[in-house]
Enzyme design. Structure first.
Site, PDB file in Angstrom:
ATOM      1  CD  GLU A   1      -2.848  -1.206   2.342  1.00  0.00           C
ATOM      2  OE1 GLU A   1      -2.325  -1.689   3.363  1.00  0.00           O
ATOM      3  OE2 GLU A   1      -4.013  -0.800   2.307  1.00  0.00           O
TER       4      GLU A   1
ATOM      5  CD  GLU B   1      -3.320  -6.273   3.685  1.00  0.00           C
ATOM      6  OE1 GLU B   1      -3.490  -6.916   2.634  1.00  0.00           O
ATOM      7  OE2 GLU B   1      -2.664  -5.218   3.740  1.00  0.00           O
TER       8      GLU B   1
END
Ligand code: NAI
Length: 700
Positions: A113, A133
């Site tokens: 990210e 995740e």
């Protein structure tokens, strides 16, 4: 200018920001805050023309530090820090100076990210990128649910995020996540070069504003419906993938700000969910099992060649996983037709890997060529590790071990894949007991990740350490246990089967018992599992189990013998607890139901109609916990974490509950002891709480 977790160095007009949190540059809100301050200063420094972000050491960043995830963290702490991270990434994107991520090793989760918040990404060809995740019950919480789909397209974004996929650099490049691919070792230089080239531009691509890869609304809605359907129809229901998809949907249909708002809310929901807590516990437990304290300082032997004895269900897969890992492997069978059949299956496994693009045809050919099929023991004279996988009979296994001891070189490790038989007894017929060990694979061994490693008193540390190294190379998760009948996993499995049979005799139906366990989170119920593994295997092992653990022995249900004698061996026989059609689909079987009725009648049992799903799962799961506690008490298992890994990877205990002992801790050992005491008073000593459980309850 920079804090301790971030350092800055000037290379000409370009500033290189290095993430410095070894070994994998894991991220935290503190680290994000230091990156933010550094970026703001560099952006306002007129002497800086461009910025490169790189990781110290071999990785860019493996993501947020999961060890900091705890249900004791205040929700407010997350809720205040998440927007700060989002603003930091927006500011980076808004920078008039180019920001380039230089990616080597892993750029995963928060690491990926951070790279997505840069204008450009340069990656080393061997790098790995992705947002995994959901695999630990979370969702990308630093804008990943918004930027990734805009960069790679909605369909691929949904897959990568919803399934927690990681991508090799080449695939990431093809999808548009990476702008430039370079040879290993050149990534920093190439990123600086790119920053120099882009430094005369004042505007740069911002992933959050990219629209060209988002489909029209109607098509997007269809894609979301499809993604939701896939998640809802998965055999095990996880909540994180659905929440991640909801974030993508909010952003794609209602704009970036709506997507970020959804991310901030749903990330907090995930963070405090039992699912994330259990999965993160399991994540760390599964990484700890190979680290054995009393083996510290012991070096493994070098394993060059491997041999597998017996090419049946297990042996052919065991040979395959060793070939796949690059070990030259001998496979020995009793006759040519069986050998040929095993070789053909192994070839088929390689072909399927090629079909699925998991191996190139050339690599598959090269690995398969390392297989040496044989009928002769003398050809095993130079192997370093032998894994025996012949029939589960002590006399046959001993005969094989005598032959191996004569044929193999001194120092060769002799391992058995036995499911239950004591390893120490096999060692007695060999010349060097220190080299004898159990390597218990699970079926299908090419897919199941667990490897139960069984040491007995004489097994040397070097032998164990060597097998732990081999486990790593063949990509299995090892759990080291002490030698005893059934070891850790099958002791639990047999108690599981016996408890399911007891509930069946008492009045619950086969389907109700299976459904209740599936509703608890198991991928399948005990009867479906029995049918898959083969009910005949359990039948043969029961006498040994009863003898070894008299305190847990209970009257064997007459059903077991009736099923064995009538050929109800399970899926392979077309009938077991269920009936199977040609497609192996299970159907309730009236013949089986009437067999159950007969048994109840013979035993004088009038079926209880009030057995609830709660009672079924409580009795089954508490039995798992009780036997696991026995294994901890007598030293069969080394730690509760090992039990967690074995129960999840061996028999599908729900990973999101963290494994059997983590679940027990969560429920409360005291509560479990009270229930078991009540069952013991009603049904007998087989439910008597283990001494380990009683102590754990006292310490709560
Ligand atoms: P299987 O019956 O499918 O295969 C056994 C193979 O061994 C046969 O191909 C047979 O020809 C060969 N064999 C028998 N005697 C031999 C000898 N003296 N020399 C060379 N080859 C010989 O059995 P399966 O299921 O593969 O089981 C093998 C071992 O693995 C057993 O100890 C079993 O308990 C264990 N195991 C089985 C699991 C399963 O789910 N099937 C799971 C974990 C362990």
């Amino acid at each position: 200018m920079a804090g301790s977790l971030v350092s800055v160095e000037k290379k000409g007009d370009i500033s290189v920001v290095t993430l410095n949190n070894p070994p994998v540059n894991s991220l935290s809100f503190e680290m994000f805050s230091q990156i933010d301050q550094t970026m703001q200063q560099l952006i306002s420094d007129a002497s800086v023309k461009g910025i490169v972000v790189v990781g110290a050491g071999r990785n860019f960043s493996a993501g947020f530090d999961l060890s900091s995830v705890s249900k004791d963290v205040q929700p407010d702490f997350i809720a205040t820090n998440m927007p700060k991270t989002h603003h930091m990434l927006d500011r980076m994107e808004d920078s008039p100076k180019p920001i380039v991520a230089a990616i080597a090793g892993n750029a995963l989760g928060g690491g990926c990210e951070l790279a997505l918040g840069c204008h450009y990404r340069v990656a080393d060809k061997t790098a790995t990128l992705g947002l995994p995740e959901v695999k630990v019950g979370l969702l990308p919480g630093a804008g990943g649910t918004q930027r990734l789909p805009r960069l790679v397209g909605l369909m691929d974004g949904l897959q990568v995020i919803g399934q927690g996929k990681t991508l090799g650099a080449a695939k990431a490049h093809q999808l548009g996540l990476v702008d430039l691919l370079v040879e290993p070792g050149q990534v920093l230089e190439a990123a600086i070069q790119l920053a120099v080239e882009k430094s005369n531009q004042t505007s740069h691509p911002k992933a959050r504003e990219k629209q060209d890869k988002l489909p029209p609304r109607e098509m997007a809605e269809q894609m979301f419906a499809m993604a939701r359907h896939m998640i809802e129809s998965a055999p095990v229901k996880f909540r994180a993938p659905g929440r991640a998809v909801a974030c993508i949907e909010a952003g794609a249909l209602n704009g970036y700000a709506a997507g970020i708002a959804a991310e901030q809310k749903l990330f907090v929901d995930c963070y405090f969910d039992e699912e994330a807590q259990g999965l993160i516990h399991f994540f760390f437990a599964s990484r700890s099992t190979g680290k054995i304290k009393d083996l510290e300082g012991t070096s493994p032997m070098k394993v060059g060649k491997v041999a597998v004895i017996g090419g049946g269900t297990m042996g052919r897969d065991i040979a395959f996983v060793h070939l796949l890992a690059g070990y030259p492997t001998h496979l020995l069978e009793v006759d040519q037709p069986r050998l040929d059949a095993a070789v053909a299956t192994i070839k088929g496994h390689f072909d399927r890997r090629v079909e699925k693009n998991q191996l190139s045809p050339a690599d598959a050919e090269k690995l398969f060529a390392q297989l040496t099929p044989t009928l002769d023991y003398p050809s095993l004279s130079d192997v370093d590790l032998v894994i025996e996988a012949v029939f589960e009979r002590m006399d046959i296994k001993k005969d094989v071990f005598v032959k191996l001891a004569a044929a193999c070189k001194p120092g060769c490790i002799l391992a058995s894949n036995t499911s239950t038989l004591p390893i120490g007894e096999l060692a007695r017929v060999t010349k060097d007991a220190s080299k004898v060990i159990g390597l218990h694979f699970f079926s299908p061994a090419r897919a199941m990740p667990l490897l139960e490693i069984i040491r007995f008193d004489a097994t040397s540390k070097e032998t164990i350490q060597t097998c732990l190294e081999v486990a790593k190379r063949i990509k299995k998760t090892p759990v080291l246990v002490r030698d005893c009948y059934g070891f850790l996993t099958n002791r639990i499995a047999f108690a599981y089967g016996a408890e399911a049979n007891a509930l069946l005799e008492e009045g619950a139906s086969i389907e109700a018992i299976d459904q209740a366990t599936v509703a608890f989170g198991f991928p399948m119920g005990p009867f479906t599992m029995g049918d898959m593994a083969g009910n005949d295997i359990a039948y043969h092992a029961i006498p040994g189990m009863m003898k070894a653990y008299p305190q847990r022995a209970r009257k064997v249900s007459p059903l077991v013998e009736m099923m064995f004698k009538t050929g109800r061996h399970g899926q392979k026989a077309g009938k077991g607890f269920y009936a199977y059609d040609a497609s192996k689909k299970a159907q309730p079987d009236p013949e089986m139901a009437s067999m159950v009725e007969t048994v109840r009648k013979d035993l004088g049992i009038s079926a209880r109609k009030d057995i609830s799903a709660e009672e079924i799962t409580e009795r089954i799961v508490y039995t798992w916990v009780n036997i696991a506690a026995d294994c901890l008490e007598d030293g069969t298992a080394l730690s509760p974490d090992d039990v967690d890994v074995a129960t999840v990877m061996g028999f599908g205990f729900p990973a999101w509950k963290g494994g059997a002992m983590n679940y027990a801790r969560h429920v409360g050992f005291g509560k479990i002891v009270t229930s078991l005491d009540q069952y013991a008073a009603k049904y007998g000593k087989v439910y008597e709480p283990s001494a380990w459980l009683r102590r754990a309850a006292e310490k709560e």
